[in-house]
Design a protein around this motif. Structure first.
Motif, PDB file in Angstrom:
ATOM      1  N   ILE A   8       0.835  -1.200   0.000  1.00  0.00           N
ATOM      2  CA  ILE A   8       0.000   0.000   0.000  1.00  0.00           C
ATOM      3  C   ILE A   8       0.873   1.255   0.000  1.00  0.00           C
ATOM      4  O   ILE A   8       0.546   2.243  -0.653  1.00  0.00           O
ATOM      5  CB  ILE A   8      -0.973  -0.023   1.194  1.00  0.00           C
ATOM      6  N   GLN A   9       2.001   1.215   0.686  1.00  0.00           N
ATOM      7  CA  GLN A   9       2.898   2.363   0.741  1.00  0.00           C
ATOM      8  C   GLN A   9       3.484   2.712  -0.633  1.00  0.00           C
ATOM      9  O   GLN A   9       3.892   3.841  -0.863  1.00  0.00           O
ATOM     10  CB  GLN A   9       4.054   2.131   1.738  1.00  0.00           C
ATOM     11  N   GLU A  10       3.537   1.754  -1.535  1.00  0.00           N
ATOM     12  CA  GLU A  10       4.096   1.956  -2.875  1.00  0.00           C
ATOM     13  C   GLU A  10       3.031   2.265  -3.925  1.00  0.00           C
ATOM     14  O   GLU A  10       3.336   2.381  -5.105  1.00  0.00           O
ATOM     15  CB  GLU A  10       4.858   0.699  -3.304  1.00  0.00           C
ATOM     16  N   LEU A  11       1.808   2.435  -3.484  1.00  0.00           N
ATOM     17  CA  LEU A  11       0.677   2.566  -4.402  1.00  0.00           C
ATOM     18  C   LEU A  11       0.817   3.724  -5.385  1.00  0.00           C
ATOM     19  O   LEU A  11       0.575   3.553  -6.584  1.00  0.00           O
ATOM     20  CB  LEU A  11      -0.607   2.723  -3.588  1.00  0.00           C
ATOM     21  N   ASP A  12       1.208   4.903  -4.918  1.00  0.00           N
ATOM     22  CA  ASP A  12       1.338   6.051  -5.824  1.00  0.00           C
ATOM     23  C   ASP A  12       2.412   5.806  -6.882  1.00  0.00           C
ATOM     24  O   ASP A  12       2.214   6.107  -8.065  1.00  0.00           O
ATOM     25  CB  ASP A  12       1.631   7.330  -5.039  1.00  0.00           C
ATOM     26  N   GLU A  13       3.520   5.236  -6.470  1.00  0.00           N
ATOM     27  CA  GLU A  13       4.611   4.932  -7.406  1.00  0.00           C
ATOM     28  C   GLU A  13       4.168   3.894  -8.442  1.00  0.00           C
ATOM     29  O   GLU A  13       4.427   4.045  -9.635  1.00  0.00           O
ATOM     30  CB  GLU A  13       5.810   4.408  -6.610  1.00  0.00           C
ATOM     31  N   ILE A  14       3.482   2.862  -7.997  1.00  0.00           N
ATOM     32  CA  ILE A  14       3.017   1.795  -8.893  1.00  0.00           C
ATOM     33  C   ILE A  14       1.974   2.338  -9.864  1.00  0.00           C
ATOM     34  O   ILE A  14       1.983   2.014 -11.061  1.00  0.00           O
ATOM     35  CB  ILE A  14       2.453   0.612  -8.076  1.00  0.00           C
ATOM     36  N   SER A  15       1.065   3.180  -9.365  1.00  0.00           N
ATOM     37  CA  SER A  15       0.033   3.719 -10.257  1.00  0.00           C
ATOM     38  C   SER A  15       0.662   4.557 -11.375  1.00  0.00           C
ATOM     39  O   SER A  15       0.250   4.456 -12.527  1.00  0.00           O
ATOM     40  CB  SER A  15      -0.997   4.530  -9.472  1.00  0.00           C
ATOM     41  N   LYS A  16       1.652   5.362 -11.045  1.00  0.00           N
ATOM     42  CA  LYS A  16       2.343   6.157 -12.065  1.00  0.00           C
ATOM     43  C   LYS A  16       3.041   5.253 -13.084  1.00  0.00           C
ATOM     44  O   LYS A  16       2.999   5.511 -14.288  1.00  0.00           O
ATOM     45  CB  LYS A  16       3.365   7.090 -11.413  1.00  0.00           C
ATOM     46  N   ILE A  18       2.240   2.192 -13.968  1.00  0.00           N
ATOM     47  CA  ILE A  18       1.239   1.565 -14.831  1.00  0.00           C
ATOM     48  C   ILE A  18       0.754   2.549 -15.885  1.00  0.00           C
ATOM     49  O   ILE A  18       0.687   2.238 -17.074  1.00  0.00           O
ATOM     50  CB  ILE A  18       0.052   1.023 -13.999  1.00  0.00           C
ATOM     51  N   LEU A  19       0.428   3.765 -15.454  1.00  0.00           N
ATOM     52  CA  LEU A  19      -0.070   4.788 -16.390  1.00  0.00           C
ATOM     53  C   LEU A  19       0.978   5.149 -17.430  1.00  0.00           C
ATOM     54  O   LEU A  19       0.666   5.287 -18.617  1.00  0.00           O
ATOM     55  CB  LEU A  19      -0.507   6.032 -15.620  1.00  0.00           C
ATOM     56  N   ASP A  20       2.220   5.306 -17.001  1.00  0.00           N
ATOM     57  CA  ASP A  20       3.294   5.673 -17.922  1.00  0.00           C
ATOM     58  C   ASP A  20       3.543   4.608 -18.991  1.00  0.00           C
ATOM     59  O   ASP A  20       3.980   4.916 -20.093  1.00  0.00           O
ATOM     60  CB  ASP A  20       4.602   5.930 -17.167  1.00  0.00           C
ATOM     61  N   ASN A  21       3.264   3.358 -18.656  1.00  0.00           N
ATOM     62  CA  ASN A  21       3.531   2.250 -19.575  1.00  0.00           C
ATOM     63  C   ASN A  21       2.287   1.702 -20.267  1.00  0.00           C
ATOM     64  O   ASN A  21       2.379   0.750 -21.038  1.00  0.00           O
ATOM     65  CB  ASN A  21       4.258   1.123 -18.830  1.00  0.00           C
ATOM     66  N   ALA A  22       1.138   2.290 -19.989  1.00  0.00           N
ATOM     67  CA  ALA A  22      -0.114   1.799 -20.572  1.00  0.00           C
ATOM     68  C   ALA A  22      -0.119   2.002 -22.089  1.00  0.00           C
ATOM     69  O   ALA A  22       0.224   3.076 -22.574  1.00  0.00           O
ATOM     70  CB  ALA A  22      -1.302   2.507 -19.936  1.00  0.00           C
ATOM     71  N   THR A  23      -0.523   0.984 -22.800  1.00  0.00           N
ATOM     72  CA  THR A  23      -0.611   1.054 -24.257  1.00  0.00           C
ATOM     73  C   THR A  23      -1.986   1.539 -24.714  1.00  0.00           C
ATOM     74  O   THR A  23      -2.236   1.664 -25.902  1.00  0.00           O
ATOM     75  CB  THR A  23      -0.326  -0.325 -24.879  1.00  0.00           C
ATOM     76  N   SER A  24      -2.867   1.769 -23.754  1.00  0.00           N
ATOM     77  CA  SER A  24      -4.223   2.227 -24.022  1.00  0.00           C
ATOM     78  C   SER A  24      -4.707   3.017 -22.809  1.00  0.00           C
ATOM     79  O   SER A  24      -4.224   2.802 -21.700  1.00  0.00           O
ATOM     80  CB  SER A  24      -5.137   1.015 -24.262  1.00  0.00           C
ATOM     81  N   LYS A  25      -5.679   3.890 -23.022  1.00  0.00           N
ATOM     82  CA  LYS A  25      -6.298   4.621 -21.918  1.00  0.00           C
ATOM     83  C   LYS A  25      -7.478   3.845 -21.332  1.00  0.00           C
ATOM     84  O   LYS A  25      -8.161   4.331 -20.445  1.00  0.00           O
ATOM     85  CB  LYS A  25      -6.784   5.998 -22.378  1.00  0.00           C
ATOM     86  N   THR A  26      -7.739   2.659 -21.850  1.00  0.00           N
ATOM     87  CA  THR A  26      -8.827   1.819 -21.355  1.00  0.00           C
ATOM     88  C   THR A  26      -8.229   0.716 -20.491  1.00  0.00           C
ATOM     89  O   THR A  26      -7.551  -0.183 -20.998  1.00  0.00           O
ATOM     90  CB  THR A  26      -9.629   1.214 -22.522  1.00  0.00           C
ATOM     91  N   LEU A  27      -8.480   0.809 -19.176  1.00  0.00           N
ATOM     92  CA  LEU A  27      -7.899  -0.122 -18.215  1.00  0.00           C
ATOM     93  C   LEU A  27      -8.993  -0.952 -17.569  1.00  0.00           C
ATOM     94  O   LEU A  27      -9.961  -0.413 -17.027  1.00  0.00           O
ATOM     95  CB  LEU A  27      -7.125   0.647 -17.132  1.00  0.00           C
ATOM     96  N   CYS A  28      -8.841  -2.267 -17.639  1.00  0.00           N
ATOM     97  CA  CYS A  28      -9.799  -3.212 -17.067  1.00  0.00           C
ATOM     98  C   CYS A  28      -9.183  -3.842 -15.833  1.00  0.00           C
ATOM     99  O   CYS A  28      -8.092  -4.427 -15.908  1.00  0.00           O
ATOM    100  CB  CYS A  28     -10.139  -4.299 -18.076  1.00  0.00           C
ATOM    101  N   PHE A  29      -9.884  -3.750 -14.702  1.00  0.00           N
ATOM    102  CA  PHE A  29      -9.367  -4.236 -13.424  1.00  0.00           C
ATOM    103  C   PHE A  29     -10.111  -5.496 -12.999  1.00  0.00           C
ATOM    104  O   PHE A  29     -11.338  -5.475 -12.844  1.00  0.00           O
ATOM    105  CB  PHE A  29      -9.517  -3.156 -12.350  1.00  0.00           C
ATOM    106  N   TYR A  30      -9.351  -6.572 -12.814  1.00  0.00           N
ATOM    107  CA  TYR A  30      -9.896  -7.859 -12.406  1.00  0.00           C
ATOM    108  C   TYR A  30      -9.373  -8.189 -11.010  1.00  0.00           C
ATOM    109  O   TYR A  30      -8.205  -7.930 -10.709  1.00  0.00           O
ATOM    110  CB  TYR A  30      -9.464  -8.965 -13.378  1.00  0.00           C
ATOM    111  N   GLY A  31     -10.198  -8.779 -10.202  1.00  0.00           N
ATOM    112  CA  GLY A  31      -9.773  -9.193  -8.870  1.00  0.00           C
ATOM    113  C   GLY A  31     -10.981  -9.407  -7.986  1.00  0.00           C
ATOM    114  O   GLY A  31     -12.062  -8.875  -8.242  1.00  0.00           O
ATOM    115  N   GLU A  32     -10.769 -10.182  -6.936  1.00  0.00           N
ATOM    116  CA  GLU A  32     -11.873 -10.473  -6.035  1.00  0.00           C
ATOM    117  C   GLU A  32     -12.293  -9.214  -5.273  1.00  0.00           C
ATOM    118  O   GLU A  32     -11.571  -8.211  -5.248  1.00  0.00           O
ATOM    119  CB  GLU A  32     -11.471 -11.583  -5.059  1.00  0.00           C
TER     120      GLU A  32
END
Length: 140
Positions: A8-16, A18-32
């Motif tokens: 959780i402490q790394e969340l902001d870094e991880i989100s950036k 993911i966004l920087d490397n996204a090949t599309s602006k359409t993101l689908c989130f899967y998980g329980e």
């Protein structure tokens, strides 16, 4: 496919990342339920300049997010309560997909067949109460 383990402490870094490397602006989130889909989306909206406005659209199905200057940032869908694909079509889903905006979708498996071909699929797995593993796969 990219795999990332984060806390959780790394969340902001991880989100950036993911966004920087996204090949599309359409993101689908899967998980329980409770895996952190909404939490990750909130961090992404903050990273994109949307402030702290992100919240789960479970009951409204879709939230619109704006940048601080009022321009459109994107849309956040939560299809958990959807009864049919027709409900998604009745929302004007295709119109949302045709805009130049970020699209964040929780429970996209409820609308399989309606998703655009150029999505980034993000699967979240709970490792422990503060640690998650995500797998990122671009469909384009």
């Amino acid at each position: 496919m990219q795999k990332i383990i984060y806390t959780i402490q790394e969340l902001d870094e991880i989100s950036k990342e993911i966004l920087d490397n996204a090949t599309s602006k359409t993101l689908c989130f899967y998980g329980e339920m409770g895996s952190g889909k909404t939490t990750l989306i909130k961090a992404m909206v903050r990273s994109l300049g949307g402030g702290d406005q992100a919240k789960s659209p479970t009951f409204g199905i879709v939230n619109e997010y704006l940048l601080r200057d009022g321009d459109l940032l994107g849309y956040h869908f939560d299809f958990y309560r959807l009864e049919s694909k027709q409900e998604a079509m009745d929302l004007g889903l295709e119109d949302y997909f045709n805009q130049d905006a970020w699209i964040f979708m929780e429970w996209p498996e409820k609308i399989t067949g309606l998703l655009p071909s150029n999505c980034v699929n993000i699967s979240i797995e709970v490792i422990d109460p503060v640690t998650r593993k995500i797998e990122i796969v671009s469909t384009k």
